[in-house]
Write a protein that holds these residues in place. Sequence first.
Motif, PDB file in Angstrom:
ATOM      1  N   ARG A  53       0.842  -1.205   0.000  1.00  0.00           N
ATOM      2  CA  ARG A  53       0.000   0.000   0.000  1.00  0.00           C
ATOM      3  C   ARG A  53       0.875   1.252   0.000  1.00  0.00           C
ATOM      4  N   ASN A  54       1.949   1.223   0.799  1.00  0.00           N
ATOM      5  CA  ASN A  54       2.852   2.378   0.850  1.00  0.00           C
ATOM      6  C   ASN A  54       3.536   2.611  -0.490  1.00  0.00           C
ATOM      7  N   PHE A  55       3.856   1.533  -1.203  1.00  0.00           N
ATOM      8  CA  PHE A  55       4.560   1.672  -2.486  1.00  0.00           C
ATOM      9  C   PHE A  55       3.701   2.320  -3.569  1.00  0.00           C
ATOM     10  N   GLU A  56       2.395   2.378  -3.365  1.00  0.00           N
ATOM     11  CA  GLU A  56       1.535   3.044  -4.340  1.00  0.00           C
ATOM     12  C   GLU A  56       1.857   4.529  -4.452  1.00  0.00           C
ATOM     13  N   SER A  57       2.333   5.128  -3.360  1.00  0.00           N
ATOM     14  CA  SER A  57       2.642   6.562  -3.383  1.00  0.00           C
ATOM     15  C   SER A  57       4.119   6.868  -3.164  1.00  0.00           C
ATOM     16  N   ASN A  58       4.893   5.896  -2.659  1.00  0.00           N
ATOM     17  CA  ASN A  58       6.309   6.176  -2.376  1.00  0.00           C
ATOM     18  C   ASN A  58       7.063   4.845  -2.369  1.00  0.00           C
ATOM     19  N   ASN A  59       7.940   4.636  -3.335  1.00  0.00           N
ATOM     20  CA  ASN A  59       8.642   3.353  -3.425  1.00  0.00           C
ATOM     21  C   ASN A  59      10.029   3.366  -2.779  1.00  0.00           C
ATOM     22  N   ASN A  60      10.287   4.359  -1.936  1.00  0.00           N
ATOM     23  CA  ASN A  60      11.563   4.415  -1.216  1.00  0.00           C
ATOM     24  C   ASN A  60      11.559   3.435  -0.055  1.00  0.00           C
ATOM     25  N   ILE A  61      12.735   2.820   0.166  1.00  0.00           N
ATOM     26  CA  ILE A  61      12.894   1.898   1.293  1.00  0.00           C
ATOM     27  C   ILE A  61      14.217   2.171   1.993  1.00  0.00           C
ATOM     28  N   CYS A  62      14.272   1.709   3.221  1.00  0.00           N
ATOM     29  CA  CYS A  62      15.527   1.620   3.967  1.00  0.00           C
ATOM     30  C   CYS A  62      15.548   0.223   4.572  1.00  0.00           C
ATOM     31  N   LEU A  63      16.509  -0.586   4.144  1.00  0.00           N
ATOM     32  CA  LEU A  63      16.661  -1.948   4.658  1.00  0.00           C
ATOM     33  C   LEU A  63      17.757  -1.923   5.716  1.00  0.00           C
ATOM     34  N   MET A  64      17.499  -2.549   6.853  1.00  0.00           N
ATOM     35  CA  MET A  64      18.506  -2.598   7.907  1.00  0.00           C
ATOM     36  C   MET A  64      18.827  -4.044   8.265  1.00  0.00           C
ATOM     37  N   SER A  65      20.111  -4.273   8.452  1.00  0.00           N
ATOM     38  CA  SER A  65      20.610  -5.578   8.872  1.00  0.00           C
ATOM     39  C   SER A  65      21.470  -5.369  10.118  1.00  0.00           C
ATOM     40  N   VAL A  66      21.247  -6.193  11.124  1.00  0.00           N
ATOM     41  CA  VAL A  66      22.009  -6.113  12.376  1.00  0.00           C
ATOM     42  C   VAL A  66      22.594  -7.482  12.687  1.00  0.00           C
ATOM     43  N   ASN A  67      23.879  -7.526  12.950  1.00  0.00           N
ATOM     44  CA  ASN A  67      24.516  -8.762  13.395  1.00  0.00           C
ATOM     45  C   ASN A  67      24.355  -8.833  14.910  1.00  0.00           C
ATOM     46  N   SER A  68      23.457  -9.677  15.374  1.00  0.00           N
ATOM     47  CA  SER A  68      23.218  -9.774  16.816  1.00  0.00           C
ATOM     48  C   SER A  68      23.821 -11.039  17.422  1.00  0.00           C
ATOM     49  N   ASP A  69      24.748 -11.662  16.691  1.00  0.00           N
ATOM     50  CA  ASP A  69      25.401 -12.864  17.189  1.00  0.00           C
ATOM     51  C   ASP A  69      26.163 -12.559  18.481  1.00  0.00           C
ATOM     52  N   THR A  70      25.864 -13.282  19.530  1.00  0.00           N
ATOM     53  CA  THR A  70      26.475 -13.039  20.844  1.00  0.00           C
ATOM     54  C   THR A  70      27.991 -13.154  20.796  1.00  0.00           C
ATOM     55  N   PHE A  71      28.506 -14.171  20.108  1.00  0.00           N
ATOM     56  CA  PHE A  71      29.958 -14.358  20.054  1.00  0.00           C
ATOM     57  C   PHE A  71      30.647 -13.258  19.255  1.00  0.00           C
ATOM     58  N   PHE A  72      30.008 -12.770  18.200  1.00  0.00           N
ATOM     59  CA  PHE A  72      30.542 -11.635  17.443  1.00  0.00           C
ATOM     60  C   PHE A  72      30.702 -10.430  18.366  1.00  0.00           C
ATOM     61  N   LEU A 101      30.751 -10.397  21.800  1.00  0.00           N
ATOM     62  CA  LEU A 101      31.709 -10.653  22.880  1.00  0.00           C
ATOM     63  C   LEU A 101      33.142 -10.573  22.376  1.00  0.00           C
ATOM     64  N   ARG A 102      33.415 -11.172  21.222  1.00  0.00           N
ATOM     65  CA  ARG A 102      34.749 -11.134  20.620  1.00  0.00           C
ATOM     66  C   ARG A 102      35.158  -9.684  20.341  1.00  0.00           C
ATOM     67  N   SER A 103      34.244  -8.908  19.792  1.00  0.00           N
ATOM     68  CA  SER A 103      34.518  -7.507  19.463  1.00  0.00           C
ATOM     69  C   SER A 103      34.763  -6.685  20.729  1.00  0.00           C
ATOM     70  N   LEU A 104      33.944  -6.895  21.734  1.00  0.00           N
ATOM     71  CA  LEU A 104      34.114  -6.150  22.991  1.00  0.00           C
ATOM     72  C   LEU A 104      35.415  -6.541  23.691  1.00  0.00           C
ATOM     73  N   PHE A 105      35.759  -7.801  23.628  1.00  0.00           N
ATOM     74  CA  PHE A 105      37.009  -8.262  24.229  1.00  0.00           C
ATOM     75  C   PHE A 105      38.208  -7.632  23.524  1.00  0.00           C
ATOM     76  N   ARG A 106      38.191  -7.632  22.193  1.00  0.00           N
ATOM     77  CA  ARG A 106      39.310  -7.089  21.404  1.00  0.00           C
ATOM     78  C   ARG A 106      39.329  -5.569  21.380  1.00  0.00           C
ATOM     79  N   GLY A 107      38.171  -4.951  21.575  1.00  0.00           N
ATOM     80  CA  GLY A 107      38.095  -3.498  21.522  1.00  0.00           C
ATOM     81  C   GLY A 107      37.874  -2.948  20.125  1.00  0.00           C
ATOM     82  N   ASN A 108      37.479  -3.816  19.183  1.00  0.00           N
ATOM     83  CA  ASN A 108      37.118  -3.338  17.847  1.00  0.00           C
ATOM     84  C   ASN A 108      36.260  -4.388  17.134  1.00  0.00           C
ATOM     85  N   PHE A 109      35.547  -3.914  16.132  1.00  0.00           N
ATOM     86  CA  PHE A 109      34.738  -4.803  15.312  1.00  0.00           C
ATOM     87  C   PHE A 109      35.538  -5.239  14.101  1.00  0.00           C
TER      88      PHE A 109
END
Length: 164
Positions: free
Chosen positions: A63-82, A84-92
């Motif tokens: 229904r929204n695309f009938e008047s506006n076909n713009n989108i914003c797609l979001m992806s989040v890596n929520s893997d716990t080990f990713f 924890l590893r990043s926080l331990f190392r201090g960088n992603f």
Amino acid sequence: MEIEKHWPNILKVLREGKKSNRFFSIATVNGDGTPHVTPIGHVFFNDDMTGYYFEQYSEVMPRNFESNNNICLMSVNSDTFFWLRSLFRGNFSMSPAIRLMGTVGETREASAEEIEKLKKSISITSGLKGHKLLWNNLTKVRDMRFTAFSPAKYPVMCEGLWAE
């Protein structure tokens, strides 16, 4: 930032987000200008800053695309080990989240190749009752073309990930 230059890294972030969440969030614009976010699980990306998703159950997005076909797609890596590893190392090692901005096309019939890709991606659940109830009749897709991106940029932890 140039999306074409960074597309290979963007695809890596998208793959990791899909592995950890099983879906992407797609934001559209309602007729009154307010945002609407929908989780979509069956999203596939190509090497040329495009992709497509299977459209079956969403009522508001079409229904929204009938008047506006713009989108914003979001992806989040929520893997716990990713995290924890990043926080331990201090960088992603890669961006923990990314937004893609673009547009969608009209609904069309999925190609045999696209349906085969879908079947392969959900084959692990093919023997389950819910699988048949939800995903037996997915045949319609919408193409997406992405023109810009915005990665998550945490101070210090994301330095150097998107160097020009």
